[in-house]
Design a protein around this motif. Structure first.
Motif, PDB file in Angstrom:
ATOM      1  N   LYS A 327       0.672  -1.219   0.092  1.00  0.00           N
ATOM      2  CA  LYS A 327      -0.054   0.041  -0.023  1.00  0.00           C
ATOM      3  C   LYS A 327       0.691   1.251   0.127  1.00  0.00           C
ATOM      4  O   LYS A 327       1.787   1.320   0.834  1.00  0.00           O
ATOM      5  N   ILE A 328       0.765   2.217  -0.827  1.00  0.00           N
ATOM      6  CA  ILE A 328       1.583   3.114  -1.346  1.00  0.00           C
ATOM      7  C   ILE A 328       0.765   4.688  -1.001  1.00  0.00           C
ATOM      8  O   ILE A 328       1.139   5.637  -0.824  1.00  0.00           O
ATOM      9  N   ASP A 329      -0.688   4.606  -0.883  1.00  0.00           N
ATOM     10  CA  ASP A 329      -1.394   5.829  -0.742  1.00  0.00           C
ATOM     11  C   ASP A 329      -2.887   5.503  -0.444  1.00  0.00           C
ATOM     12  O   ASP A 329      -3.231   4.530  -0.494  1.00  0.00           O
ATOM     13  N   HIS A 330      -3.564   6.652   0.162  1.00  0.00           N
ATOM     14  CA  HIS A 330      -4.918   6.451   0.329  1.00  0.00           C
ATOM     15  C   HIS A 330      -5.427   7.828  -0.245  1.00  0.00           C
ATOM     16  O   HIS A 330      -5.055   8.845   0.247  1.00  0.00           O
ATOM     17  N   GLN A 331      -6.427   7.845  -1.103  1.00  0.00           N
ATOM     18  CA  GLN A 331      -7.211   9.025  -1.494  1.00  0.00           C
ATOM     19  C   GLN A 331      -8.751   8.718  -1.536  1.00  0.00           C
ATOM     20  O   GLN A 331      -9.231   7.627  -1.433  1.00  0.00           O
TER      21      GLN A 331
END
Length: 445
Positions: A327-331
């Motif tokens: 996991k590299i990001d959440h938007q």
């Protein structure tokens, strides 16, 4: 042969010859004094509205250059009454100083005209020439009466991430007004009939229990009135989604953004910054663009949806981004993705004025249309744009073609709706029944 004697030197000749030199020296000394003293002190008093109340905070910016400040005073006068509001001395001969003051309630000033007098003295050596003193006199009007608000009655059903509207009247001219939601002010706009109309929203990330909108009105003197808006806040669940970011996507899309992040050499690192930093920058810019709006409605009826298009991603989707299983990001996805045929013609969803038509960060080629009162529609990832900023469009006019610019993984239209710079659920604005019940019923517009 007759011998001539040397002529005697004329008395006073050396003095006359030295006069020009003495004059130059005196001028030089005078210049030194002038340069050392600098100019006269300067005074800047704000605000400049001319109206004030006991809550108004005045700011005073003083400067005396090289000579340094010596003292300053501020006096308010009304009907023969004089009250000293500020007096300061400066033993350190500081070159500049900032101060703030208010009118004291105990002074007993009445509503009406008051004269503010500011006097500043510096340590100028040439003070006898008037260089060491400056004064400022400003007339202000005291106003202690807050505006009176009258909000059109009715309960507003507002969905989480959705919009609403309200109309109201204000008893006097105001400096600012609108609906405050948390720390965000949705501006109200006065109509030809004297009423104010305001579109507002419940942010998608605000819990319904925290949604307590209120109409505010603040006059030029700083007097403020507020009135709560009766609302039924409706919670909405948002879909959770996982997106895998393949190298093919990174290698094909990140060249658009390489120039923005020259220190990054990895497409993945560029993507991380685009998906966070550039996305946040775009959100901030949308708030500014939201102010470029008509004070009256430009739209009518339900907004058009891209014809013959299937819905893909929805508004409020909670996206987790993964690269090679990590996991590299959440938007949050702030619009609706609509997929039709490649390069499908995109109609203007409603009538209005184009306020943006350019490459716009994560959105790629993007058009934003203003429909008045802070309501705007957004069309992004376009392959072509057939309008420019300032173009007046009618509902159904073709403004471009769908494409894959920006962060689009495939040909589609990302369609968004915006109120006061805040992105809201577009689905509501496609629904004629919702518009009649939630917008027109409360505004008549």
């Amino acid at each position: 042969m007759k011998i001539h004697q040397n002529a005697k030197k004329r008395p006073g000749f050396p003095l006359r010859a030295s006069l020009p030199v003495i004059g130059i020296v005196l001028l030089a000394l005078a210049a030194i004094f002038v340069l050392r003293d600098g100019g006269s002190p300067t005074i800047k008093l704000s605000p400049q509205t001319g109206a004030a109340s006991y809550t108004t905070e005045f700011s005073l910016d003083l400067s005396a250059g090289k000579s340094g400040l010596k003292e300053c005073s501020v006096v308010a006068a009304q009907d023969g009454k004089r009250v000293e509001l500020l007096r300061e001395s400066f033993s350190d001969k500081r070159p500049a100083h900032a101060a703030a003051f208010r009118l004291p309630r105990e002074a007993g000033f009445k509503e009406g005209s008051v004269e503010l007098s500011v006097i500043v003295r510096s340590n100028a050596m040439l003070s006898f020439l008037g260089r060491g003193k400056a004064s400022l006199v400003q007339q202000i009007t005291l106003d202690f009466t807050p505006p009176r608000l009258s909000v059109t009655p009715g309960v507003h059903n507002v969905n989480q991430g959705g919009g609403a509207a309200v109309s109201y009247t204000v008893s006097k001219p105001v400096e600012s007004t609108g609906v405050m939601v948390g720390s965000h002010l949705f501006p109200g706009y006065q109509q030809p009939d004297g009423r104010y109309l305001c579109y507002f929203a419940m942010p998608h990330d605000m819990q319904p229990s925290q949604f307590k909108p209120k109409v505010i009105a603040r006059d030029k003197a700083g007097n403020e009135a507020t009135q709560n808006v009766s609302v039924l806040a409706i919670p909405k669940p948002f879909k959770a989604d996982k997106l895998n970011i393949p190298d093919e996507f990174l290698n094909s899309k990140m060249p658009q953004y390489t120039a923005l992040y020259p220190s990054e050499t990895s497409p993945l690192e560029i993507y991380k910054r685009v998906n966070t930093e550039l996305r946040d920058k775009n959100v901030t810019e949308l708030l500014k663009i939201g102010k470029d709006t008509s004070p009256t409605p430009l739209w009518s009826g339900p907004f058009l949806r891209l014809p013959n298009a299937a819905s893909r991603a929805g508004f409020g989707d909670q996206r987790d981004y993964f690269y090679q299983g990590e996991k590299i990001d959440h938007q949050t996805h702030m619009g609706v993705d609509l997929a039709s045929v490649a390069n499908a013609p995109v109609p203007a969803a409603n009538s209005g004025r184009v306020v943006l038509a350019e490459f716009f960060g994560i959105y790629g080629n993007c058009v934003i249309i203003d429909h008045g009162l802070g309501l705007q529609s957004l069309y992004s990832h376009l392959d072509e744009m057939s309008v420019t900023k300032g173009t007046q469009v009618k509902k159904g006019d073709i403004i471009g073609k769908t494409g894959t610019t920006g962060l689009a993984g495939g040909d589609h239209l990302h369609f968004g709706m915006i109120i006061g710079g805040l992105q809201v659920n577009p689905v509501e604005w496609w629904d004629d029944h919702w518009i009649k019940d939630n917008i027109l019923e409360h505004t008549g517009k």
